[in-house]
Design a protein around this motif. Sequence first.
Motif, PDB file in Angstrom:
ATOM      1  N   LEU A 104       0.834  -1.196   0.000  1.00 14.69           N
ATOM      2  CA  LEU A 104       0.000   0.000   0.000  1.00 14.69           C
ATOM      3  C   LEU A 104       0.871   1.249   0.000  1.00 14.69           C
ATOM      4  O   LEU A 104       0.678   2.142  -0.800  1.00 14.69           O
ATOM      5  CB  LEU A 104      -0.905   0.023   1.229  1.00 14.69           C
ATOM      6  N   LEU A 105       1.806   1.307   0.942  1.00 12.60           N
ATOM      7  CA  LEU A 105       2.658   2.487   1.085  1.00 12.60           C
ATOM      8  C   LEU A 105       4.125   2.107   1.179  1.00 12.60           C
ATOM      9  O   LEU A 105       4.478   1.138   1.839  1.00 12.60           O
ATOM     10  CB  LEU A 105       2.296   3.259   2.355  1.00 12.60           C
ATOM     11  N   ASP A 106       4.935   2.904   0.559  1.00 11.67           N
ATOM     12  CA  ASP A 106       6.383   2.806   0.735  1.00 11.67           C
ATOM     13  C   ASP A 106       6.750   3.891   1.746  1.00 11.67           C
ATOM     14  O   ASP A 106       6.758   5.082   1.423  1.00 11.67           O
ATOM     15  CB  ASP A 106       7.086   3.029  -0.604  1.00 11.67           C
ATOM     16  N   LEU A 107       7.007   3.479   2.978  1.00 14.62           N
ATOM     17  CA  LEU A 107       7.289   4.440   4.043  1.00 14.62           C
ATOM     18  C   LEU A 107       8.562   5.235   3.793  1.00 14.62           C
ATOM     19  O   LEU A 107       8.669   6.376   4.245  1.00 14.62           O
ATOM     20  CB  LEU A 107       7.345   3.726   5.392  1.00 14.62           C
ATOM     21  N   VAL A 135      -2.857   6.015  10.015  1.00 18.76           N
ATOM     22  CA  VAL A 135      -2.044   5.311  11.011  1.00 18.76           C
ATOM     23  C   VAL A 135      -0.639   5.925  11.052  1.00 18.76           C
ATOM     24  O   VAL A 135      -0.095   6.176  12.130  1.00 18.76           O
ATOM     25  CB  VAL A 135      -1.972   3.796  10.689  1.00 18.76           C
ATOM     26  N   PHE A 136      -0.089   6.196   9.886  1.00 16.14           N
ATOM     27  CA  PHE A 136       1.238   6.822   9.792  1.00 16.14           C
ATOM     28  C   PHE A 136       1.257   8.148  10.541  1.00 16.14           C
ATOM     29  O   PHE A 136       2.178   8.427  11.302  1.00 16.14           O
ATOM     30  CB  PHE A 136       1.567   7.021   8.309  1.00 16.14           C
ATOM     31  N   ARG A 137       0.230   8.954  10.345  1.00 17.36           N
ATOM     32  CA  ARG A 137       0.145  10.261  11.014  1.00 17.36           C
ATOM     33  C   ARG A 137      -0.005  10.097  12.519  1.00 17.36           C
ATOM     34  O   ARG A 137       0.615  10.812  13.309  1.00 17.36           O
ATOM     35  CB  ARG A 137      -1.047  11.042  10.496  1.00 17.36           C
ATOM     36  N   GLN A 153      -8.113   1.889   1.723  1.00 22.03           N
ATOM     37  CA  GLN A 153      -7.096   1.204   2.524  1.00 22.03           C
ATOM     38  C   GLN A 153      -5.835   2.052   2.655  1.00 22.03           C
ATOM     39  O   GLN A 153      -5.216   2.115   3.721  1.00 22.03           O
ATOM     40  CB  GLN A 153      -6.758  -0.161   1.897  1.00 22.03           C
ATOM     41  N   THR A 154      -5.460   2.706   1.568  1.00 19.74           N
ATOM     42  CA  THR A 154      -4.289   3.581   1.584  1.00 19.74           C
ATOM     43  C   THR A 154      -4.508   4.739   2.536  1.00 19.74           C
ATOM     44  O   THR A 154      -3.617   5.104   3.321  1.00 19.74           O
ATOM     45  CB  THR A 154      -3.997   4.106   0.159  1.00 19.74           C
ATOM     46  N   GLN A 155      -5.699   5.314   2.499  1.00 17.19           N
ATOM     47  CA  GLN A 155      -6.025   6.436   3.382  1.00 17.19           C
ATOM     48  C   GLN A 155      -5.950   5.997   4.841  1.00 17.19           C
ATOM     49  O   GLN A 155      -5.441   6.737   5.690  1.00 17.19           O
ATOM     50  CB  GLN A 155      -7.423   6.968   3.043  1.00 17.19           C
ATOM     51  N   THR A 156      -6.413   4.799   5.135  1.00 23.27           N
ATOM     52  CA  THR A 156      -6.323   4.262   6.495  1.00 23.27           C
ATOM     53  C   THR A 156      -4.865   4.136   6.923  1.00 23.27           C
ATOM     54  O   THR A 156      -4.505   4.514   8.051  1.00 23.27           O
ATOM     55  CB  THR A 156      -7.036   2.892   6.586  1.00 23.27           C
TER      56      THR A 156
END
Length: 124
Positions: free
Chosen positions: A11-14, A116-118, A109-112
């Motif tokens: 989903l995300l590359d941190l 969480v990241f924030r 899902q990406t927005q979720t």
Amino acid sequence: MIAGKMDKHPLLDLDVLLSRQEIGDEFFELLLKTFSSEVPELLGKLKQGLKKHDRNIIRQLCHKLKGMSINIGALSLSKAGQEIEEETYQESFSILEAAIEKLEWIFEQTQTELDVFRKKGVAS
């Protein structure tokens, strides 16, 4: 470091998110707010393009989505946009409709994951 996975694409590359944050907190927050507000509008326009059977507008919007997504490291969303962009050349509108529905789900899902990241305090 990669968060959440959709199929074989995360989903995300941190690392991408953190590199954007290093530019500055104001820039980073603006980037995330822009993404969070513009993608739903873009998804709405995709649905309109689908109703009109306008392959060109679907292709253009998916291309824009790809760029916006890759800019914040939303890899699954970018890949899904790329797939729809390619599918506009040959697939039926029912297949495109299903792909756009999946795209909406991936965005949610990406927005979720971004939330969480924030909340973890990584983003100010």
